[in-house]
Each structure stands twice: as structure tokens, then as C-alpha cells.
Write an enzyme that holds these catalytic residues in place. Structure first.
Site, PDB file in Angstrom:
ATOM      1  N   HIS A  71      -9.559  -3.666  -2.237  1.00  0.00           N
ATOM      2  CA  HIS A  71      -8.482  -2.848  -1.431  1.00  0.00           C
ATOM      3  C   HIS A  71      -8.969  -1.434  -1.496  1.00  0.00           C
ATOM      4  CE1 HIS A  71      -3.967  -2.314  -0.348  1.00  0.00           C
ATOM      5  NE2 HIS A  71      -4.686  -0.936  -0.743  1.00  0.00           N
ATOM      6  N   GLU A  72      -9.192  -0.811  -2.595  1.00  0.00           N
ATOM      7  CA  GLU A  72      -9.335   0.564  -2.577  1.00  0.00           C
ATOM      8  C   GLU A  72     -10.814   0.982  -1.775  1.00  0.00           C
ATOM      9  OE1 GLU A  72      -6.950   2.533  -3.252  1.00  0.00           O
ATOM     10  OE2 GLU A  72      -6.028   0.970  -4.309  1.00  0.00           O
ATOM     11  N   HIS A 126     -10.449   1.256   1.723  1.00  0.00           N
ATOM     12  CA  HIS A 126      -9.826   2.630   2.120  1.00  0.00           C
ATOM     13  C   HIS A 126     -10.859   3.511   2.321  1.00  0.00           C
ATOM     14  CE1 HIS A 126      -5.451   2.464   2.203  1.00  0.00           C
ATOM     15  NE2 HIS A 126      -5.397   1.946   0.973  1.00  0.00           N
ATOM     16  N   CYS A 181       0.882  -1.337   0.015  1.00  0.00           N
ATOM     17  CA  CYS A 181      -0.135   0.162  -0.138  1.00  0.00           C
ATOM     18  C   CYS A 181       1.159   1.363  -0.164  1.00  0.00           C
ATOM     19  CB  CYS A 181      -0.833  -0.156   1.250  1.00  0.00           C
ATOM     20  SG  CYS A 181      -2.015   1.401   1.254  1.00  0.00           S
TER      21      CYS A 181
END
EC number: 3.5.1.88
Length: 204
Positions: free
Chosen positions: A174-175, A178, A131
């Protein structure tokens, strides 16, 4: 001046100095949904995020700006707590080193993305994940869904629904993590980091 005001200035190129690191509370906050129709500022921010990814993958610009290569960026990583993500996944060269017919398997800025359905099967990258906001290696399988259906809006305020699998599904999850205040290592089994559950797909 807010972080977004600085980032969207015409002459500003997002670089590693703009990316906040673990420990910053913005990375642990649940980001706010953007409003529609999109403001010019939110459209420009998405374009700047995509520009960063393209620069980071370009050997010349990447070195010039001192960038770490990335395939995804979420607005909270640049200290803007909004539900905006950019994804840029390049296609590999063929076995003979020729460039792919399509440069990218996914190239999109997603506003208010959300996972609306997913597979029962889990998946993880064999080499784990990294990351841009985490300056250390955290080893282990990051357990995610093997396939996901995602709804989002584009910069033209149009709604889309896409089905993703494999690497693209991993990147988008993954995004989306966030914008929900989750970091990749939260999904690693701390006691048995490389334990593969039965039926889990390991992506090389």
C-alpha cells in the site's frame, strides 16, 4: 518554505492538517528517489513520519492531536514527493488481553523501497483497505501479492532485503503504491468489487 522544511522543524508534530487528500497531484506523481548518503532533512522527515504513526496509535496523543490511526505513511501523503515510507504494525493482545512480548511486528522507515520479487498468489484484506489521504469508504477487495521481497535502505544508509507475507506485506505494498502515484482503490475491480479470483488469499 517547502513542505519538508515545515515538517522537520523541531517543534512540529505531523497531524491530519499536513496530510494531503485525493485530488492533490502529489498523490498521483511518481516520487523521486532519495540520494545517499541521506541528508539530515530526509532522516528527520522519516523520524517525524514514524512519530506520527506512534502518536496515531496512542489513544491519548491520537485524541489530543485529532489523528486517525494509521499503520503506514508515505512521504507523498505529506506533500513531499520522495520515496520514503514509514510502517508501524502493532502486534495484537493475546486471547486473555495480555500485551504482546514484541509491541510491533514491523517498525521501520524505508528509503527507496522496491519490490524485487513476489508470489504468484494474490491476497486481499477481507474488510478492504482505507487510507489517511482518502476521506471516504471505498469497498472491495484490494488485490495485492500474498508475499513480497522488498529491498530498501535504512536511515544509516544500509541496504536490506526482507521477505514479507500476510498483513505486513499488504501494508508495505500500500505504501509503495503511494510513492508510485497509485491509490488503493485503483486495485479494486469496479464492476465486481468483491470478486475473489481463484486461489486468492483473503486475510481476515
Amino acid at each position: 518554505m517547502s513542505a519538508q522544511d515545515k515538517l522537520i522543524k523541531a517543534q512540529h508534530l505531523i497531524d491530519m492538517n499536513d496530510i494531503i487528500r485525493e485530488g492533490n497531484p502529489t498523490l498521483r506523481a511518481v516520487a523521486k528517489e532519495v540520494e545517499f548518503p541521506l541528508s539530515d532533512d530526509d532522516i528527520i522527515l522519516g523520524e517525524k513520519m514514524m512519530q506520527f504513526l506512534k502518536h496515531s496509535q496512542d489513544p491519548v496523543m491520537g485524541e489530543k492531536l485529532g489523528l486517525r490511526a494509521g499503520v503506514g505513511l508515505a512521504a507523498p501523503q505529506i506533500d513531499v514527493s520522495k520515496r520514503i515510507i514509514a510502517v508501524l504494525v502493532p502486534n495484537p493482545e493475546d486471547s486473555e488481553g495480555n500485551p504482546p512480548k514484541e509491541a510491533y511486528s514491523m517498525e521501520e522507515v524505508l528509503y527507496n523501497p522496491k519490490i524485487v520479487s513476489h508470489s504468484v498468489q494474490d491476497a486481499a484484506l477481507a474488510d478492504g483497505e482505507g487510507c489517511l489521504s482518502v476521506d471516504r469508504v471505498v469497498e472491495g477487495y484490494v488485490v495485492r501479492h500474498a508475499r513480497v521481497t522488498v529491498e530498501y535502505y535504512d536511515k544509516h544508509n544500509e541496504k536490506h532485503r526482507i521477505k514479507l507475507k500476510g498483513y505486513n506485506a499488504i501494508v508495505v505494498q500500500h505504501e509503495i503504491d503511494h510513492i508510485n502515484g497509485v491509490l488503493f482503490y485503483d486495485r479494486i475491480n469496479a464492476k465486481k468489487p468483491f470478486e475473489a479470483k481463484e486461489g486468492m488469499l483473503i486475510l481476515e
